[in-house]
Scaffold this motif. Sequence first.
Motif, PDB file in Angstrom:
ATOM      1  N   VAL A 358       0.712  -1.177  -0.175  1.00  0.00           N
ATOM      2  CA  VAL A 358       0.132   0.037   0.053  1.00  0.00           C
ATOM      3  C   VAL A 358       0.834   1.319  -0.060  1.00  0.00           C
ATOM      4  O   VAL A 358       1.830   1.486   0.960  1.00  0.00           O
ATOM      5  CB  VAL A 358      -0.996  -0.014   1.295  1.00  0.00           C
ATOM      6  CG1 VAL A 358      -1.681   1.072   1.213  1.00  0.00           C
ATOM      7  CG2 VAL A 358      -1.958  -1.311   1.287  1.00  0.00           C
ATOM      8  N   LYS A 359       0.667   2.185  -0.819  1.00  0.00           N
ATOM      9  CA  LYS A 359       1.591   3.324  -1.134  1.00  0.00           C
ATOM     10  C   LYS A 359       1.568   4.218   0.267  1.00  0.00           C
ATOM     11  O   LYS A 359       0.484   4.511   0.545  1.00  0.00           O
ATOM     12  CB  LYS A 359       1.170   4.140  -2.296  1.00  0.00           C
ATOM     13  CG  LYS A 359       1.361   3.386  -3.616  1.00  0.00           C
ATOM     14  CD  LYS A 359       1.210   4.425  -4.754  1.00  0.00           C
ATOM     15  CE  LYS A 359       1.366   3.549  -6.184  1.00  0.00           C
ATOM     16  NZ  LYS A 359       0.918   4.295  -7.371  1.00  0.00           N
ATOM     17  N   PRO A 360       2.622   4.549   0.515  1.00  0.00           N
ATOM     18  CA  PRO A 360       2.654   5.689   1.733  1.00  0.00           C
ATOM     19  C   PRO A 360       2.261   6.755   1.259  1.00  0.00           C
ATOM     20  O   PRO A 360       2.380   7.374   0.023  1.00  0.00           O
ATOM     21  CB  PRO A 360       4.012   5.775   2.131  1.00  0.00           C
ATOM     22  CG  PRO A 360       5.063   5.137   1.155  1.00  0.00           C
ATOM     23  CD  PRO A 360       4.062   4.347   0.072  1.00  0.00           C
ATOM     24  N   ALA A 361       1.731   7.949   2.144  1.00  0.00           N
ATOM     25  CA  ALA A 361       1.468   9.267   1.802  1.00  0.00           C
ATOM     26  C   ALA A 361       2.010  10.011   2.911  1.00  0.00           C
ATOM     27  O   ALA A 361       1.276  10.655   3.795  1.00  0.00           O
ATOM     28  CB  ALA A 361      -0.174   9.197   1.675  1.00  0.00           C
ATOM     29  N   PRO A 362       3.191  10.517   2.842  1.00  0.00           N
ATOM     30  CA  PRO A 362       3.787  11.419   3.645  1.00  0.00           C
ATOM     31  C   PRO A 362       2.979  12.804   3.672  1.00  0.00           C
ATOM     32  O   PRO A 362       2.552  13.204   2.863  1.00  0.00           O
ATOM     33  CB  PRO A 362       5.353  11.683   3.116  1.00  0.00           C
ATOM     34  CG  PRO A 362       5.462  10.560   2.243  1.00  0.00           C
ATOM     35  CD  PRO A 362       4.072  10.237   1.618  1.00  0.00           C
ATOM     36  N   ILE A 363       3.058  13.222   5.171  1.00  0.00           N
ATOM     37  CA  ILE A 363       2.336  14.603   5.214  1.00  0.00           C
ATOM     38  C   ILE A 363       3.506  15.734   4.929  1.00  0.00           C
ATOM     39  O   ILE A 363       4.084  16.107   5.686  1.00  0.00           O
ATOM     40  CB  ILE A 363       1.934  14.540   6.577  1.00  0.00           C
ATOM     41  CG1 ILE A 363       0.753  13.652   6.998  1.00  0.00           C
ATOM     42  CG2 ILE A 363       1.078  16.207   6.992  1.00  0.00           C
ATOM     43  CD1 ILE A 363       0.167  13.454   8.417  1.00  0.00           C
ATOM     44  N   GLU A 364       3.397  15.948   3.752  1.00  0.00           N
ATOM     45  CA  GLU A 364       4.377  17.060   3.175  1.00  0.00           C
ATOM     46  C   GLU A 364       3.468  17.766   2.033  1.00  0.00           C
ATOM     47  O   GLU A 364       2.594  17.298   1.312  1.00  0.00           O
ATOM     48  CB  GLU A 364       5.480  16.394   2.582  1.00  0.00           C
ATOM     49  CG  GLU A 364       6.502  15.587   3.501  1.00  0.00           C
ATOM     50  CD  GLU A 364       7.326  16.659   4.326  1.00  0.00           C
ATOM     51  OE1 GLU A 364       7.229  17.841   4.037  1.00  0.00           O
ATOM     52  OE2 GLU A 364       8.283  16.362   4.834  1.00  0.00           O
ATOM     53  N   GLU A 365       3.857  19.018   1.768  1.00  0.00           N
ATOM     54  CA  GLU A 365       3.367  19.786   0.630  1.00  0.00           C
ATOM     55  C   GLU A 365       3.444  18.982  -0.848  1.00  0.00           C
ATOM     56  O   GLU A 365       4.363  18.661  -0.963  1.00  0.00           O
ATOM     57  CB  GLU A 365       4.015  21.124   0.574  1.00  0.00           C
ATOM     58  CG  GLU A 365       3.498  21.989   1.898  1.00  0.00           C
ATOM     59  CD  GLU A 365       4.280  23.378   1.749  1.00  0.00           C
ATOM     60  OE1 GLU A 365       5.025  23.606   0.824  1.00  0.00           O
ATOM     61  OE2 GLU A 365       3.879  24.154   2.857  1.00  0.00           O
ATOM     62  N   GLY A 366       2.128  19.065  -1.655  1.00  0.00           N
ATOM     63  CA  GLY A 366       2.506  18.561  -2.846  1.00  0.00           C
ATOM     64  C   GLY A 366       2.003  16.978  -2.601  1.00  0.00           C
ATOM     65  O   GLY A 366       1.888  16.409  -3.798  1.00  0.00           O
ATOM     66  N   LYS A 367       1.976  16.524  -1.716  1.00  0.00           N
ATOM     67  CA  LYS A 367       1.502  14.891  -1.658  1.00  0.00           C
ATOM     68  C   LYS A 367       0.245  14.929  -1.376  1.00  0.00           C
ATOM     69  O   LYS A 367      -0.744  15.736  -1.118  1.00  0.00           O
ATOM     70  CB  LYS A 367       2.353  14.601  -0.275  1.00  0.00           C
ATOM     71  CG  LYS A 367       3.893  14.297  -0.461  1.00  0.00           C
ATOM     72  CD  LYS A 367       4.434  13.683  -1.479  1.00  0.00           C
ATOM     73  CE  LYS A 367       5.901  13.646  -1.508  1.00  0.00           C
ATOM     74  NZ  LYS A 367       6.467  12.755  -2.421  1.00  0.00           N
ATOM     75  N   ASN A 368      -0.279  13.565  -1.747  1.00  0.00           N
ATOM     76  CA  ASN A 368      -1.691  13.088  -1.708  1.00  0.00           C
ATOM     77  C   ASN A 368      -1.901  13.149  -0.306  1.00  0.00           C
ATOM     78  O   ASN A 368      -1.379  12.583   0.353  1.00  0.00           O
ATOM     79  CB  ASN A 368      -1.778  11.680  -2.489  1.00  0.00           C
ATOM     80  CG  ASN A 368      -3.064  11.235  -2.260  1.00  0.00           C
ATOM     81  OD1 ASN A 368      -4.187  11.894  -2.454  1.00  0.00           O
ATOM     82  ND2 ASN A 368      -3.361   9.961  -1.784  1.00  0.00           N
ATOM     83  N   ALA A 369      -3.140  13.800  -0.148  1.00  0.00           N
ATOM     84  CA  ALA A 369      -3.646  13.673   1.289  1.00  0.00           C
ATOM     85  C   ALA A 369      -4.350  12.530   1.650  1.00  0.00           C
ATOM     86  O   ALA A 369      -5.722  12.347   1.220  1.00  0.00           O
ATOM     87  CB  ALA A 369      -4.749  14.984   1.295  1.00  0.00           C
ATOM     88  N   ASN A 370      -3.935  11.765   2.412  1.00  0.00           N
ATOM     89  CA  ASN A 370      -4.514  10.417   3.107  1.00  0.00           C
ATOM     90  C   ASN A 370      -4.120  10.302   4.430  1.00  0.00           C
ATOM     91  O   ASN A 370      -2.872   9.991   4.872  1.00  0.00           O
ATOM     92  CB  ASN A 370      -3.904   9.420   2.377  1.00  0.00           C
ATOM     93  CG  ASN A 370      -4.494   8.051   2.598  1.00  0.00           C
ATOM     94  OD1 ASN A 370      -4.100   7.401   3.608  1.00  0.00           O
ATOM     95  ND2 ASN A 370      -5.305   7.407   1.722  1.00  0.00           N
ATOM     96  N   ILE A 371      -4.835  10.696   5.391  1.00  0.00           N
ATOM     97  CA  ILE A 371      -4.623  11.388   6.765  1.00  0.00           C
ATOM     98  C   ILE A 371      -5.639  10.789   7.613  1.00  0.00           C
ATOM     99  O   ILE A 371      -6.825  10.808   7.445  1.00  0.00           O
ATOM    100  CB  ILE A 371      -4.630  12.729   6.908  1.00  0.00           C
ATOM    101  CG1 ILE A 371      -3.637  13.481   6.090  1.00  0.00           C
ATOM    102  CG2 ILE A 371      -4.492  13.392   8.313  1.00  0.00           C
ATOM    103  CD1 ILE A 371      -3.585  14.971   5.893  1.00  0.00           C
ATOM    104  N   THR A 372      -5.241  10.435   8.923  1.00  0.00           N
ATOM    105  CA  THR A 372      -6.157   9.914  10.060  1.00  0.00           C
ATOM    106  C   THR A 372      -5.920  11.070  10.947  1.00  0.00           C
ATOM    107  O   THR A 372      -4.940  11.516  11.334  1.00  0.00           O
ATOM    108  CB  THR A 372      -5.468   8.739  10.602  1.00  0.00           C
ATOM    109  OG1 THR A 372      -5.719   7.722   9.687  1.00  0.00           O
ATOM    110  CG2 THR A 372      -6.348   8.416  11.913  1.00  0.00           C
ATOM    111  N   LEU A 373      -7.228  11.244  11.451  1.00  0.00           N
ATOM    112  CA  LEU A 373      -7.268  12.588  12.541  1.00  0.00           C
ATOM    113  C   LEU A 373      -7.559  11.803  13.818  1.00  0.00           C
ATOM    114  O   LEU A 373      -8.703  11.015  13.819  1.00  0.00           O
ATOM    115  CB  LEU A 373      -8.319  13.492  12.123  1.00  0.00           C
ATOM    116  CG  LEU A 373      -8.220  14.491  11.028  1.00  0.00           C
ATOM    117  CD1 LEU A 373      -8.334  13.672   9.679  1.00  0.00           C
ATOM    118  CD2 LEU A 373      -9.234  15.413  11.097  1.00  0.00           C
TER     119      LEU A 373
END
Length: 418
Positions: A358-373
């Motif tokens: 499963v592709k990672p999604a680092p929390i960085e500008e320009g990256k795909n937003a895949n985030i847990t809150l």
Amino acid sequence: MNILLKSAAIVDSTSKHHLKKRDILIENGTIKKIAASIVNTKQVKEVSLLNLHVSQGWFDSSVSFGEPGFEERETINNGLKTAAYSGFAHVAVNANTFPVTDSKGNIKFLKSKAEGNAVSLYPIGALTMGSKGVDLAELFDMKNEGALSFYDYKKPIENANLLKIALQYAQNFDGLVQSFPYEKSVSRNGMVNEELNSTLLGLKGIPSLAEELQITRDLYLLEYTGGKLHIPTISTKKAVALIKEAKKKGLNVTCSVAVSNLFLTDDALESFDTNYKLLPPLRTSEDTKALLKGLKEGTIDGVTSDHDPIDIERKKTEFDHADFGSIGLESCFGALNKVSGFETAVAALTGLKKVFGVKPAPIEEGKNANITLFNPEINWTFSEKDIISSSKNAALLHCKLKGKAYGIYANKKLAVNG
């Protein structure tokens, strides 16, 4: 959906913003800006939550929903809702359906049912036809259709030659084979951990040996064949040691642990509550400590909720006749965070992404937003009102937990509970 996350503490060791409090602007599914403060000039939806923390979207490698065939336990739609509100942006769904997910048509059905959802559903294909342990299923075709790995859920591969062939064959297309660590002939009709408590309570035991024999055999096969082997939901101290040694030898083996085996011990069985009838069974505190140590040092690659809804008729019955299994999505983070701390918990809930591709999604500008809150500090007691699942068979019911998920932002959708 465009949103602005306000004052979010970022928990992502791959990001330069790790453990820093930031505003995060997301536009059209992409992280546009991360800064100490962002003025909402575009009037996008603001998300401001108490003690908000964010991480890469969590992944659960072992989830059962029921549909098709057992919709009374859980539908895919409600299961994905449960996953989202529990903080999981990705779920790998087991093949224990009717019909069993053993063909590309079954894989296509599961994917189509999950289309348009915030949560990404990844089907797990059965390793053998009908999960009967006799003939290999259509592994190559299922892989091409999107199967993440191959696993006869909770069913050990008794035929060693069959597992050998599976490991050899799967190498042709980089397939991941899973083998449940359970030697049935040693366990017989066991229901709980074979130890002092099983004797005192008069319940038939499942010895640690049953798990360790199977793992030993499977590791020897892996050493012979090569390939990739994942051992799901280990539960004993010796199992940790066996896998640690195999990794030192360079074998391509990974493993997971169910959150219930980190949080509970077989002392819980005193109530004869069938919600504690699990496979693998709840073990001793010595095992629990070894599992937690193995997780923190990296021998165990990640944690699963092992979410397994069971209808009430198969749980509200005598212990001997009750099915194994518990739901776990809703309580997973709160239990894991309480015993490990939030940095370890987040690492454990994202660590299996690499294993399963499963592709990672680092929390960085320009990256795909895949985030847990989530909020890692809230103390709460898991009760029936917190259960989103259709089934209510929860081993962690009434347990005091720490930390709770708010929801996720993934696939350009915000799914937050409440």
